[in-house]
Design a protein around this motif. Structure first.
Motif, PDB file in Angstrom:
ATOM      1  N   GLU A  66     -60.849 -69.719  31.435  1.00 57.86           N
ATOM      2  CA  GLU A  66     -60.478 -70.065  32.807  1.00 57.86           C
ATOM      3  C   GLU A  66     -61.166 -71.350  33.258  1.00 57.86           C
ATOM      4  N   GLN A  67     -62.448 -71.493  32.941  1.00 57.14           N
ATOM      5  CA  GLN A  67     -63.176 -72.709  33.306  1.00 57.14           C
ATOM      6  C   GLN A  67     -62.576 -73.936  32.628  1.00 57.14           C
ATOM      7  N   LYS A  68     -62.230 -73.796  31.376  1.00 59.84           N
ATOM      8  CA  LYS A  68     -61.635 -74.920  30.645  1.00 59.84           C
ATOM      9  C   LYS A  68     -60.302 -75.330  31.252  1.00 59.84           C
ATOM     10  N   GLU A  69     -59.459 -74.365  31.524  1.00 59.83           N
ATOM     11  CA  GLU A  69     -58.137 -74.671  32.068  1.00 59.83           C
ATOM     12  C   GLU A  69     -58.235 -75.260  33.471  1.00 59.83           C
ATOM     13  N   GLU A  70     -59.213 -74.792  34.243  1.00 56.14           N
ATOM     14  CA  GLU A  70     -59.337 -75.270  35.622  1.00 56.14           C
ATOM     15  C   GLU A  70     -59.809 -76.721  35.682  1.00 56.14           C
ATOM     16  N   TRP A  71     -60.756 -77.088  34.815  1.00 51.02           N
ATOM     17  CA  TRP A  71     -61.432 -78.371  34.984  1.00 51.02           C
ATOM     18  C   TRP A  71     -61.088 -79.440  33.951  1.00 51.02           C
ATOM     19  N   LEU A  72     -60.962 -79.083  32.691  1.00 52.84           N
ATOM     20  CA  LEU A  72     -60.890 -80.113  31.658  1.00 52.84           C
ATOM     21  C   LEU A  72     -59.670 -81.022  31.765  1.00 52.84           C
TER      22      LEU A  72
ATOM     23  N   GLY B  55     -72.842 -58.822  42.326  1.00 50.65           N
ATOM     24  CA  GLY B  55     -72.577 -59.505  41.064  1.00 50.65           C
ATOM     25  C   GLY B  55     -72.493 -61.011  41.192  1.00 50.65           C
ATOM     26  N   ASP B  56     -72.492 -61.526  42.440  1.00 49.69           N
ATOM     27  CA  ASP B  56     -72.506 -62.973  42.643  1.00 49.69           C
ATOM     28  C   ASP B  56     -73.863 -63.548  42.255  1.00 49.69           C
ATOM     29  N   TRP B  57     -73.853 -64.824  41.895  1.00 54.78           N
ATOM     30  CA  TRP B  57     -75.089 -65.553  41.629  1.00 54.78           C
ATOM     31  C   TRP B  57     -75.493 -66.332  42.874  1.00 54.78           C
ATOM     32  N   ILE B  58     -76.798 -66.305  43.184  1.00 51.16           N
ATOM     33  CA  ILE B  58     -77.342 -67.087  44.294  1.00 51.16           C
ATOM     34  C   ILE B  58     -78.232 -68.165  43.692  1.00 51.16           C
ATOM     35  N   LEU B  59     -77.829 -69.415  43.895  1.00 52.53           N
ATOM     36  CA  LEU B  59     -78.480 -70.562  43.257  1.00 52.53           C
ATOM     37  C   LEU B  59     -79.333 -71.313  44.273  1.00 52.53           C
ATOM     38  N   ASN B  60     -80.600 -71.565  43.897  1.00 50.11           N
ATOM     39  CA  ASN B  60     -81.512 -72.323  44.749  1.00 50.11           C
ATOM     40  C   ASN B  60     -82.297 -73.317  43.903  1.00 50.11           C
ATOM     41  N   GLY B  61     -82.600 -74.468  44.498  1.00 47.97           N
ATOM     42  CA  GLY B  61     -83.407 -75.451  43.784  1.00 47.97           C
ATOM     43  C   GLY B  61     -82.948 -76.868  44.053  1.00 47.97           C
ATOM     44  N   ALA B  62     -83.393 -77.793  43.205  1.00 47.74           N
ATOM     45  CA  ALA B  62     -83.080 -79.208  43.393  1.00 47.74           C
ATOM     46  C   ALA B  62     -83.059 -79.920  42.044  1.00 47.74           C
ATOM     47  N   LYS B  63     -82.212 -80.913  41.940  1.00 53.08           N
ATOM     48  CA  LYS B  63     -82.142 -81.798  40.777  1.00 53.08           C
ATOM     49  C   LYS B  63     -82.234 -83.241  41.269  1.00 53.08           C
TER      50      LYS B  63
ATOM     51  N   GLY C 192     -76.206 -71.993  32.261  1.00 55.68           N
ATOM     52  CA  GLY C 192     -75.434 -73.067  32.867  1.00 55.68           C
ATOM     53  C   GLY C 192     -74.412 -72.495  33.838  1.00 55.68           C
ATOM     54  N   PHE C 193     -74.180 -73.221  34.924  1.00 59.81           N
ATOM     55  CA  PHE C 193     -73.244 -72.788  35.963  1.00 59.81           C
ATOM     56  C   PHE C 193     -72.286 -73.920  36.295  1.00 59.81           C
ATOM     57  N   VAL C 194     -71.023 -73.562  36.462  1.00 62.01           N
ATOM     58  CA  VAL C 194     -70.003 -74.509  36.884  1.00 62.01           C
ATOM     59  C   VAL C 194     -69.891 -74.397  38.401  1.00 62.01           C
ATOM     60  N   VAL C 195     -70.319 -75.441  39.095  1.00 59.64           N
ATOM     61  CA  VAL C 195     -70.478 -75.382  40.550  1.00 59.64           C
ATOM     62  C   VAL C 195     -69.534 -76.378  41.219  1.00 59.64           C
ATOM     63  N   PRO C 196     -68.462 -75.930  41.855  1.00 59.01           N
ATOM     64  CA  PRO C 196     -67.653 -76.856  42.663  1.00 59.01           C
ATOM     65  C   PRO C 196     -68.519 -77.433  43.774  1.00 59.01           C
TER      66      PRO C 196
ATOM     67  N   PRO D 134     -69.460 -66.997  42.144  1.00 62.61           N
ATOM     68  CA  PRO D 134     -68.965 -65.759  41.533  1.00 62.61           C
ATOM     69  C   PRO D 134     -69.542 -65.585  40.131  1.00 62.61           C
ATOM     70  N   ALA D 135     -69.483 -64.372  39.619  1.00 63.12           N
ATOM     71  CA  ALA D 135     -69.979 -64.111  38.267  1.00 63.12           C
ATOM     72  C   ALA D 135     -69.289 -64.992  37.243  1.00 63.12           C
ATOM     73  N   SER D 136     -68.063 -65.391  37.528  1.00 61.53           N
ATOM     74  CA  SER D 136     -67.289 -66.216  36.594  1.00 61.53           C
ATOM     75  C   SER D 136     -67.770 -67.660  36.535  1.00 61.53           C
ATOM     76  N   ALA D 137     -68.745 -68.030  37.362  1.00 69.65           N
ATOM     77  CA  ALA D 137     -69.228 -69.416  37.373  1.00 69.65           C
ATOM     78  C   ALA D 137     -70.166 -69.716  36.216  1.00 69.65           C
ATOM     79  N   VAL D 138     -70.764 -68.701  35.616  1.00 66.20           N
ATOM     80  CA  VAL D 138     -71.722 -68.939  34.536  1.00 66.20           C
ATOM     81  C   VAL D 138     -70.985 -69.336  33.254  1.00 66.20           C
ATOM     82  N   LEU D 139     -71.583 -70.251  32.490  1.00 73.35           N
ATOM     83  CA  LEU D 139     -71.038 -70.587  31.177  1.00 73.35           C
ATOM     84  C   LEU D 139     -71.356 -69.438  30.231  1.00 73.35           C
ATOM     85  N   PRO D 140     -70.363 -68.728  29.712  1.00 67.73           N
ATOM     86  CA  PRO D 140     -70.647 -67.516  28.943  1.00 67.73           C
ATOM     87  C   PRO D 140     -71.135 -67.770  27.523  1.00 67.73           C
ATOM     88  N   GLY D 141     -70.951 -68.988  27.011  1.00 64.70           N
ATOM     89  CA  GLY D 141     -71.146 -69.204  25.582  1.00 64.70           C
ATOM     90  C   GLY D 141     -72.526 -69.649  25.153  1.00 64.70           C
ATOM     91  N   VAL D 142     -73.506 -69.706  26.056  1.00 62.33           N
ATOM     92  CA  VAL D 142     -74.826 -70.199  25.648  1.00 62.33           C
ATOM     93  C   VAL D 142     -75.901 -69.680  26.600  1.00 62.33           C
TER      94      VAL D 142
END
Length: 385
Positions: free
Chosen positions: A111-117, A153-161, A185-189, A222-230
């Motif tokens: 789903e992430q690949k189809e949505e963004w790539l 089941g949602d992720w709550i993200l905090n911090g800075a880059k 890793g998280f895919v964050v709109p 959402p839980a679907s935001a995490v990159l599942p493969g690593v």
């Protein structure tokens, strides 16, 4: 300027076509304007993104989803010609393809690949990569950005880059954060509530590039935001290896542009009754610069062929990034000296490339990090801790 070593003779017909296509694009669309962009500290990403997409250079080394699926040497040649224009241009393409698209392509869900790539390959959506932090640049294992799942089941993200290329113009950010299961890793709109990306101003390097901070204040994903493969540092470090490969090719273009400017100036600038290129001290500078450029080109081509063979290691990438950036910076500085006072004006590309390369020396792994990587490979002993 002649290619005395005939290095590009080793390119395939398709690779030479890519070279010529990107070189023409840079000559027509970038070089007439990039001095002004640098002076004004702007980069027209929204205008250039679809054009770069139509050229096929965004994610060009990836397969499927509208990506060109080309070989590593072709990608390297494109990076070389882009950075002959400006490091900011190559950085935009490198971040888009190797740091934002690559982790989605390699580790993302269907789903992430189809949505963004497809949109990112077309330049219709812009991505950024959130790893470096204000207090943790070379030591990402100790990052403070964190994500925690709540009862829903949602992720709550905090911090800075910090020092994030494309950050304030991005549609999506690939963000790395600490979790109870290690770094994920998280895919964050970027329109998600709690996400902000103020631009960093007053830069004296990479001015024709957008650099930002990223802030996450209870960003709910959402839980679907995490990159599942690593899981773990393998994820972001593999992305950095992809980006460093583009850098070790790209800086060859910046170095070549500086040397071409120096040769052109030395053969037309008359002092003491003759062109300064006719003096031995100037010819010595030019000769050593060409030696450094040739060695860098050979290193890039060799590592590109190793990557195409599937045998390229991170240590080899560190070698290339370390050696080629240092050589390019040396060529830029010598070129600046040959041009004298004219070397500090934006009428010539040299000072722009020289200041840009000071950033390239630092990002995607400082010189010290690559030295320690090679030291560990040589001795088997870890000097990082």
């Amino acid at each position: 300027m002649d290619d005395l070593l005939r290095i590009d003779d080793g390119l395939s017909e398709e690779q030479r076509l890519i070279r010529d296509t990107v070189k023409t694009f840079v000559a027509d669309r970038i070089l007439p304007h990039v001095g002004d962009w640098f002076e004004e500290a702007v980069f027209p990403a929204r205008e250039l993104g679809p054009v770069l997409g139509s050229l096929g250079v965004l994610g060009m080394h990836l397969e499927g989803y509208g990506c060109a699926g080309l070989d590593a040497v072709s990608y390297g040649v494109a990076c070389r010609e882009l950075e002959a224009g400006d490091s900011g241009l190559r950085s935009f393409v490198s971040v888009q393809g190797s740091l934002a698209m690559f982790p989605i392509w390699k580790y993302g869900s269907a789903e992430q690949k189809e949505e963004w790539l497809p949109r990112m390959a077309a330049g219709e959506a812009i991505g950024c990569f959130g790893l470096t932090e204000p207090d943790h640049g070379s030591d990402p294992a100790n990052m403070r950005t964190h994500a925690k799942q709540d009862a829903s089941g949602d992720w709550i993200l905090n911090g800075a880059k910090m020092w994030i290329t494309n950050g304030s113009i991005a549609d999506v950010a690939v963000v790395w954060a600490q979790t109870e299961d290690g770094i994920r890793g998280f895919v964050v709109p970027t329109d998600t509530p709690g996400f902000s990306a103020p631009e960093i101003h007053k830069k004296m390097s990479l001015r024709a590039s957008v650099t930002s901070s990223l802030y996450f204040d209870d960003v709910r994903l959402p839980a679907s935001a995490v990159l599942p493969g690593v899981r773990g540092l393998k994820g972001p470090l593999s992305c950095l290896s992809e980006a460093r490969f583009g850098i070790l090719w790209g800086v060859v273009g910046a170095a070549r542009a500086c040397l071409e400017a120096a040769v052109g100036y030395a053969t037309t600038r008359v002092q003491f009754g003759k062109p300064i290129g006719g003096f031995q001290l100037t010819q010595e500078k030019l000769a050593w610069m060409y030696v450094g450029l040739g060695q860098s080109q050979l290193t890039a081509l060799h590592l590109g062929r190793l990557k195409d063979a599937g045998t390229l290691t991170p240590q080899q990438v560190s070698f290339g990034k370390l050696a080629n950036v240092r050589a390019a910076l040396d060529i830029a500085r010598r070129s600046r000296a040959i041009l004298g006072g004219n070397g500090i004006t934006l009428e010539y590309p040299v000072i722009r490339h020289m200041t840009n390369l000071e950033s390239v020396l630092t990002y995607e792994g400082t010189e010290e990090i690559h030295l320690l990587t090679l030291g560990r490979a040589l001795t088997g002993l870890d000097a990082f801790h």
